[in-house]
Design a protein around this motif. Structure first.
Motif, PDB file in Angstrom:
ATOM      1  N   THR A   1      91.840  38.578  25.204  1.00 35.25           N
ATOM      2  CA  THR A   1      90.988  39.734  24.933  1.00 35.25           C
ATOM      3  C   THR A   1      91.833  40.998  24.806  1.00 35.25           C
ATOM      4  O   THR A   1      91.636  41.822  23.900  1.00 35.25           O
ATOM      5  CB  THR A   1      89.949  39.911  26.046  1.00 35.25           C
ATOM      6  OG1 THR A   1      89.146  38.729  26.131  1.00 35.25           O
ATOM      7  CG2 THR A   1      89.054  41.107  25.775  1.00 35.25           C
TER       8      THR A   1
ATOM      9  N   LEU B   1      88.558  41.028  16.143  1.00 32.99           N
ATOM     10  CA  LEU B   1      87.342  40.531  16.792  1.00 32.99           C
ATOM     11  C   LEU B   1      87.412  39.027  17.011  1.00 32.99           C
ATOM     12  O   LEU B   1      86.945  38.520  18.045  1.00 32.99           O
ATOM     13  CB  LEU B   1      86.115  40.888  15.957  1.00 32.99           C
ATOM     14  CG  LEU B   1      84.754  40.531  16.572  1.00 32.99           C
ATOM     15  CD1 LEU B   1      84.602  41.170  17.943  1.00 32.99           C
ATOM     16  CD2 LEU B   1      83.618  40.978  15.647  1.00 32.99           C
TER      17      LEU B   1
ATOM     18  N   GLY C   1      87.150  38.491  20.845  1.00 28.54           N
ATOM     19  CA  GLY C   1      85.880  37.842  21.150  1.00 28.54           C
ATOM     20  C   GLY C   1      86.076  36.431  21.667  1.00 28.54           C
ATOM     21  O   GLY C   1      85.340  35.964  22.549  1.00 28.54           O
TER      22      GLY C   1
ATOM     23  N   ILE D   1      86.859  36.533  25.379  1.00 27.40           N
ATOM     24  CA  ILE D   1      85.665  36.769  26.194  1.00 27.40           C
ATOM     25  C   ILE D   1      84.863  35.479  26.348  1.00 27.40           C
ATOM     26  O   ILE D   1      84.364  35.159  27.442  1.00 27.40           O
ATOM     27  CB  ILE D   1      84.803  37.875  25.567  1.00 27.40           C
ATOM     28  CG1 ILE D   1      85.548  39.216  25.634  1.00 27.40           C
ATOM     29  CG2 ILE D   1      83.455  37.983  26.279  1.00 27.40           C
ATOM     30  CD1 ILE D   1      84.858  40.332  24.887  1.00 27.40           C
TER      31      ILE D   1
END
Length: 423
Positions: free
Chosen positions: A306, A390, A394, A397
């Motif tokens: 991340t 992203l 992402g 995460i």
């Protein structure tokens, strides 16, 4: 300090020492090839989707020959299996050199050769790992795992840095040629091994898929070992953005499309963290709560990815500054990953009998190597739609959230513990 540094007792065994020493050289060449293939594909096509496609061409032989190689390792002399597969890897590296030297521009020829090389590599690894209990006492297995992973990680530092820097200067063909030469020490080391016939091998017929299925059934009956594979798949599939490194290096950090310093740094950062984690791995043998340790290590991995995604997002306008921040997060991820792998590998080697150890190592190899290749495809496709930052951040995460969910659903894994080795 002695308690912090790596345990080197396995190196007192001459056979393990020769294999380990030869692997220092061979891994550098292997990592140079692993860097050269995606860089060549991106240079030929300008598309991360094609780089991600190499994940499929690598994944299919890994799945098939990783599992079947595990069955072979339980039925044949593991020394002979190692010799044959190392020769196969040398031949495929030679084909890379020939195709590139002849000016090949066919992407599919590179992908098919890569697929063949991965088949030999997949058949090699279960035997290579499952011989450790035949060479070493059980109390030295965690240390041997850490030493092996440290060499792989160190090669992963030198190979990408050398390869990334030399591609624009020498071209791809000479990196492939170097890989051929650097494979020879390992071939000599495996030839020098004694006969390593697994327990009960004389009673077994030629291994087929029934033998593979028996190994999978054995694994399904051991929930703790099965969960160790599940959490690693989560970590790799959602949290390994290596297919995006060529694009990130070019678009975010200013490297050329065919390589460069930033390209090499990105590929070397995770292995650097793993190597540092291996050097200071003395604490691994003293940990009892292996399940909890694995969960915490994978959470650390997800948070690191991340952080890397955030660095990629903010790199525009200050690429040099954010390159080193991003590399720092990748280093942290590598340190967390080697600790997780050492715990999971030790759990598997010590819990299984020698009669099924090769097949379980085949499953382990498929998971460890197949997960990142699925990630290559997933990240390559995701970046087309949401961008590299992203897709990377992402994914990290998702790793954290999914691993925490696994810990809640299977609390027995988190509670799993072993007594520390006294050997």
């Amino acid at each position: 300090m002695r308690n912090l540094l790596a345990d080197t007792r396995p190196l007192q065994n001459p056979h393990f020492r020769r294999l380990w020493s030869a692997n220092i050289i061979t891994v550098i060449g292997a990592q140079m090839t692993l860097v050269a293939v995606p860089a060549q594909l991106y240079s030929m096509t300008g598309s991360s989707a094609y780089v991600g496609l190499s994940g499929i061409f690598g994944l299919v032989p890994l799945l098939i020959f990783g599992l079947w190689g595990g069955a072979l390792a339980d039925a044949l002399d593991r020394r002979r299996l190692l010799i044959v597969t190392v020769i196969g890897i040398v031949v495929t590296s030679s084909l890379f050199f020939v195709w590139t030297a002849l000016g090949n521009t066919n992407v599919w020829l590179i992908l098919l050769t890569f697929s063949a090389q991965q088949a030999f590599f997949a058949a090699n690894q279960p035997a290579r790992i499952s011989i450790l209990p035949q060479l070493l006492p059980s109390g030295q297995i965690p240390a041997a795992n850490a030493l092996n992973m440290t060499v792989i990680s160190a090669g992963g530092i030198a190979g990408p840095l050398i390869g990334g820097a030399l591609i624009p200067v020498l071209g791809f063909q000479w990196l492939y040629f170097a890989d051929i030469l650097l494979l020879l020490p390992t071939l000599l080391a495996v030839i020098g091994l004694p006969s390593l016939v697994p327990a009960g091998a004389q009673k077994k017929k030629a291994p087929g898929w029934r033998s593979v299925i028996e190994g999978l059934v054995y694994l399904m009956g051991h929930k703790i070992l099965l969960m160790s594979f599940v959490v690693d798949l989560i970590a790799m599939i959602f949290g390994m953005p290596r297919a995006l490194f060529p694009q990130i290096a070019h678009e975010s950090f200013g490297s050329s499309m065919s390589g460069g310093l930033a390209f090499g740094i990105l590929y070397a950062a995770i292995p650097l963290g793993s190597a540092l984690g291996g050097v200071f791995s003395g604490w691994v043998s003293r940990i009892r709560h292996h399940g909890l340790a694995v969960i915490l290590c994978i959470i650390a991995w997800g948070l690191s990815m991340t952080g890397f995604g955030i660095a990629v997002h903010f790199a525009t306008g200050a690429p040099d500054h954010w390159l080193w921040i991003g590399a720092f997060f990748l280093v942290l991820g590598g340190a967390a990953d080697i600790a997780s792998a050492a715990f999971r590998q030790t759990m598997l080697l010590t819990a299984a009998s020698d009669e099924v150890r090769g097949r379980l190592q085949g499953v382990f190899f498929v998971v460890v190597s197949g997960g990142p290749r699925i990630a290559d495809v997933a990240h390559g496709a995701a970046a087309v739609y949401v961008g590299t930052a992203l897709a990377t951040g992402g994914g990290g995460i998702l790793v954290v959230l999914l691993v925490l969910l696994c810990a809640l659903l299977v609390p027995a894994f988190t509670r799993y513990r072993v007594e520390p080795s006294v050997e």
